[in-house]
Design a protein around this motif. Sequence first.
Motif, short mmCIF file in Angstrom:
data_model
loop_
_atom_site.label_atom_id
_atom_site.label_comp_id
_atom_site.label_asym_id
_atom_site.label_seq_id
_atom_site.Cartn_x
_atom_site.Cartn_y
_atom_site.Cartn_z
N ARG A 201 -28.75 -59.36 -47.02
CA ARG A 201 -28.02 -60.00 -45.91
C ARG A 201 -27.00 -60.94 -46.54
NH1 ARG A 201 -30.74 -60.17 -40.96
NH2 ARG A 201 -28.75 -60.93 -40.14
N THR A 202 -26.02 -61.33 -45.73
CA THR A 202 -25.02 -62.24 -46.28
C THR A 202 -24.99 -63.53 -45.47
OG1 THR A 202 -23.30 -61.32 -44.88
CG2 THR A 202 -23.54 -60.36 -47.06
N LEU A 203 -24.31 -64.50 -46.04
CA LEU A 203 -24.29 -65.84 -45.46
C LEU A 203 -23.06 -66.55 -45.99
CD1 LEU A 203 -26.10 -68.17 -44.18
CD2 LEU A 203 -26.93 -68.52 -46.50
N THR B 277 -18.19 -56.19 -52.59
CA THR B 277 -19.25 -56.90 -51.88
C THR B 277 -20.60 -56.37 -52.36
OG1 THR B 277 -18.80 -55.32 -50.13
CG2 THR B 277 -18.04 -57.56 -49.78
N GLU C 76 -23.53 -54.77 -50.33
CA GLU C 76 -23.54 -53.38 -49.90
C GLU C 76 -24.04 -52.45 -50.99
OE1 GLU C 76 -22.45 -55.32 -47.31
OE2 GLU C 76 -20.34 -54.88 -47.57
N MET D 215 -26.55 -50.77 -54.12
CA MET D 215 -27.92 -50.27 -54.15
C MET D 215 -28.77 -51.18 -55.05
SD MET D 215 -29.22 -46.44 -55.03
CE MET D 215 -28.11 -45.71 -53.87
N LEU E 286 -18.40 -50.60 -55.31
CA LEU E 286 -17.05 -50.10 -55.58
C LEU E 286 -16.99 -49.26 -56.85
CD1 LEU E 286 -14.56 -52.91 -54.51
CD2 LEU E 286 -15.55 -51.07 -53.19
N ILE F 39 -26.29 -43.70 -50.81
CA ILE F 39 -25.11 -44.38 -51.32
C ILE F 39 -24.58 -45.32 -50.24
CG2 ILE F 39 -24.47 -42.56 -52.94
CD1 ILE F 39 -22.40 -41.61 -50.87
N THR F 40 -23.80 -46.30 -50.69
CA THR F 40 -23.34 -47.36 -49.78
C THR F 40 -22.75 -46.82 -48.47
OG1 THR F 40 -22.87 -48.73 -51.68
CG2 THR F 40 -21.80 -49.35 -49.63
N ARG G 278 -25.30 -45.77 -46.15
CA ARG G 278 -26.16 -46.81 -45.62
C ARG G 278 -25.46 -47.55 -44.49
NH1 ARG G 278 -27.16 -50.50 -49.54
NH2 ARG G 278 -26.19 -49.03 -50.95
N TYR G 279 -24.13 -47.65 -44.59
CA TYR G 279 -23.38 -48.36 -43.56
C TYR G 279 -22.67 -47.40 -42.62
CZ TYR G 279 -24.78 -52.50 -45.92
OH TYR G 279 -25.55 -53.50 -46.44
N ILE H 97 -16.69 -47.56 -47.32
CA ILE H 97 -16.37 -48.90 -47.81
C ILE H 97 -15.00 -48.84 -48.46
CG2 ILE H 97 -17.52 -48.66 -50.05
CD1 ILE H 97 -18.36 -51.65 -49.66
N GLN H 98 -14.15 -49.81 -48.12
CA GLN H 98 -12.80 -49.86 -48.67
C GLN H 98 -12.75 -50.88 -49.79
OE1 GLN H 98 -10.79 -47.67 -47.21
NE2 GLN H 98 -12.15 -47.21 -45.51
N LYS H 99 -11.63 -50.91 -50.50
CA LYS H 99 -11.59 -51.75 -51.69
C LYS H 99 -11.73 -53.24 -51.38
CE LYS H 99 -6.68 -52.33 -52.38
NZ LYS H 99 -5.59 -52.12 -53.31
N GLY I 134 -13.74 -54.46 -49.10
CA GLY I 134 -15.02 -54.73 -48.46
C GLY I 134 -15.02 -54.42 -46.97
N PHE J 204 -14.39 -51.63 -43.77
CA PHE J 204 -14.85 -50.24 -43.61
C PHE J 204 -13.89 -49.46 -42.74
CE2 PHE J 204 -18.52 -52.57 -44.93
CZ PHE J 204 -19.27 -51.67 -45.68
N LYS K 207 -17.30 -55.42 -41.35
CA LYS K 207 -18.64 -54.87 -41.26
C LYS K 207 -19.35 -55.25 -39.96
CE LYS K 207 -22.00 -56.49 -43.89
NZ LYS K 207 -22.89 -56.77 -45.03
N ASN L 264 -28.52 -55.75 -40.10
CA ASN L 264 -27.96 -55.67 -41.45
C ASN L 264 -26.43 -55.70 -41.47
OD1 ASN L 264 -30.43 -55.55 -42.86
ND2 ASN L 264 -30.66 -53.42 -42.21
N GLU M 167 -24.82 -57.93 -39.65
CA GLU M 167 -24.43 -59.28 -39.26
C GLU M 167 -24.80 -60.29 -40.33
OE1 GLU M 167 -26.76 -59.61 -35.77
OE2 GLU M 167 -25.62 -58.04 -34.73
N PRO M 168 -23.98 -61.33 -40.45
CA PRO M 168 -24.34 -62.39 -41.40
C PRO M 168 -25.53 -63.19 -40.88
CG PRO M 168 -22.23 -62.91 -40.33
CD PRO M 168 -22.69 -61.60 -39.76
N ILE M 169 -26.23 -63.84 -41.81
CA ILE M 169 -27.33 -64.73 -41.43
C ILE M 169 -26.74 -66.06 -40.99
CG2 ILE M 169 -29.06 -66.24 -42.49
CD1 ILE M 169 -30.12 -63.96 -44.02
#
Lengths: 103, 809
Positions: A18-20, A50, A53, A55, A65, B549-550, B553-554, B558-560, B562, B564, B610, B799, B801-803
């Motif tokens: 998760r992010t913050l 980032t 995201e 693994m 990336l 792979i990323t 999962r999303y 994913i773009q350079k 960050g 999408f 995201k 997942n 959303e930010p915390i």
Amino acid sequence: MTKMHIGNVADIDRKGSRTLKVNGMEIALFRLSDGEVLAVENKCPHKGGTLSEGMVCGSKVHCPLHDWRIDLHTGKVEDPDTGCVPTFEVEVDPVTGAVYLTV
Amino acid sequence: MTLFRKKLVLVGNGMAGVRAIEHLLKLAPDAYEITIFGAEPHPNYNRIMLSSVLAGGTDLSEIVINDYEWYRSHNITLYTGHQIESIDTVNKKVRSDLGVEAAYDELILATGSDPFMLPLPGADKEGVIAFRDIKDCQIMMETSKTYKKALVIGGGLLGLEAARGLLHLGMEVSVVHIHHYIMERQLDMEAAVMLQRELEAQGMKFLLSKQSEAILGKKRVKSLLFADGSSAEADLIVMAVGIRPNTALAKKSGIAVNRGIVVNDYMETNIPGVYAIGECAEHRGIAYGLVAPLYEQGAVLAKRLAGVQGQGYEGSVTSTKLKVSGVDVFSAGQYDEPAGSRALRYQDEISGVYKKLVISEDKLIGAVLFGDTADGAQLFSLIKSSESIQGKERSLLLGLPDDALKSSPSARLEAMADDEIICGCNGVSKGAIAEAITTGGCTSVGQIKACTKASASCGGCKPLVEGLLELYAGDAAVKVKEGICGCTTLGRDEIVAEIKRMKLKTVKEVMNVLEWTNEEGCSKCRPSLNYYLGMLWPEEYVDEKESRITNERYHANIQKDGTFSVVPRIYGGVTSPGELKKIAEVAEKFDVPMVKFTGGQRLDLLGVKKEDLPKIWEELDMPSGHAYGKTLRTVKTCVGSTFCRFGTQDSIGMGIRLEKEFERLNTPAKVKLAVSGCPRNCAEATIKDFGVVAIDGGWELHVGGNGGVHVRATDLLCVVKTEDEVVEWASAFLQYYRENASWNERTSNWVERVGLDSIKAALDNREDRLALGQRIRTALSVTTDPWKQIVAERELRKNFEPISPIETA
């Protein structure tokens, strides 16, 4: 240094993240398969990927990336690449599962 | 107990210098406290292999010769990214541009060489580079993403390798050469013309007898002007015209410099305690630019530093054994027929083989081999030994000893003299390799490499090393096994067989049972295991999202930066005003920075944050286009008989049917389909994984095409009459691919690897086709739209959303 209660360990999936945002900086929190929670700045030293995201394999994360591998304990980039991401202290209350982050 | 150690400083972290250190560590492991300075930000790597990195198939990390761990374990202090600015030869100290000082007792200069940049007007423009180090390599890779046209100045080996790499990166490449044929320093005209023809067939263009005069363009290069008034357009110019010993530091420090840093037979400069080796050094008037001499020099210097008595360096007779774009080329000695010499030639234009021996009196003085270089080592040793070859000329030309004309390759290896050099880069003789096998106990090429360094540099001699291994180790020889990643030595087929045999059902179980070295795997093996398990047990296996792979999962690309991208499914490229309106409204509401048509006839919403992804999909309420995964992507169509005056069949209908049939299918790599309504093929179906082209009264089915990195036209699988048959064959083909290809292997590579005939044979029988079709339907029956699920389930949605912190404690 501020210590924040940021939520519960259950908010993060195992091998997930998760992010913050704190003071304008994005922090990625990872929960390893053994339950440990680790935090680093959410920015690969290579091209700013980032990491949240990526693994999670063991206690390492692969940047989404360009597949750089970063040790979440030390923040160090694995050979042959070089660099380092800032790491932050995380405490998990073993009883309640509350997660505290110190920034 | 600590011994007194002398201080050794090496300036230059390249192949020559580090090789000398490696040698020294073997001779006298504890004699020196070693410090190495390298200007590049990397550990010691194999510069020769840079072209392989560019040409694909090799990762930058794979060309590292000694990783950081090696430096650490030998207690070598390494400063990367440090340029030595000055040498104080009186107080015996060096100082780097970043202010690090190191004292030395012995100093090795191995500063290598700089690429020679033609002093053309405009050479300082953006887009003008050399081909020398990892950085140049990276610039080329970056450039190829946005620009198309590349010019390489220099038709020598380096230039051709750079050109080959750029071609691989998808650029249009022309090689500019001042001479009227390429590689004139290594080849005669006949061989050069054959090579040029081969390279042209691969897509390279040539501008010969062209003298470059000026580089034009504003900030960035636009074109190259030649002395004859003509010009060529270019977005990127790579100069590969030669190298120049890097002597600036030596010169500045009062060390004698000619063309290179002048050294004697023991690699000593005119300053006591200062040595030079490699491309920066000049020995008996020659500065070498090949690997073998540098390694010979390194060996002499290491002995000197270790205090071992040894012969000095006497210069090297060089040969060139190269692989240019998959073509074997060899030349040695005076191949250009000096006065008084005679030549024997063998030219076979059909198999692309050319051989020339140059003989003076009764001695072999030069040779050129093209297309078949197996005899290079033998010819080279004859050139060096200058023994008489009278009476053997023709058998040498044909590559076989008289008495062995009918013998096998292993007999030829057996007949080879012990002192014949097998590995030219590292100077390893047949005898040394034989000894490593018979007494050293080596049973694999890898072990021989570790033990003797044979085939450790360019790898050109690997077939010979393998031959020797077979000859001397026989059944004990181990074929080197390369696993699917660094975590295992098992290959794809072994893993799949073991999963089936032991009925392994989770990624973790596979890793445990098959004894993975990394407990939790890596980003290569985890997604592949997840795929194989899902393919083998479609109904019971629970997909592991954390092993995807990323993008998967999303469920977005994913773009350079960050962000999408969102690509809703648009079946067969057909949409409606209502759908368009909905997409437009969502794009506006979420401030999507860019809306773009994809190559597969869909709309791409780029630059989405995201946290907005679930909301966007919720509002779109359209199925996911799976533009991000190893799965069915698009089915491109032309207008077909619906509107087109040439269309013979309903390509739109067929396309939509196929897209709905295989929507959400998991595949080893991305899969793209197309349907063209007539042989004009407007949907470009013959560069797709499965392409359908309508003909009068039927459908041609094509497979294994690719419009990406390796452009490949399809092979014709078969021709069928009905739409149902199209679906039947498509199902069978895709399922057979799912069951047999390696993870990440596109159909184009897979078809080439297993051969079209094996696929035809597997699908030929209708019963087999129907069984495959049944299995693909089972696999499809368990797929769901990921976004429907994410939008509905809080647990998945979190997942994105930010915390938000609860309180400060």
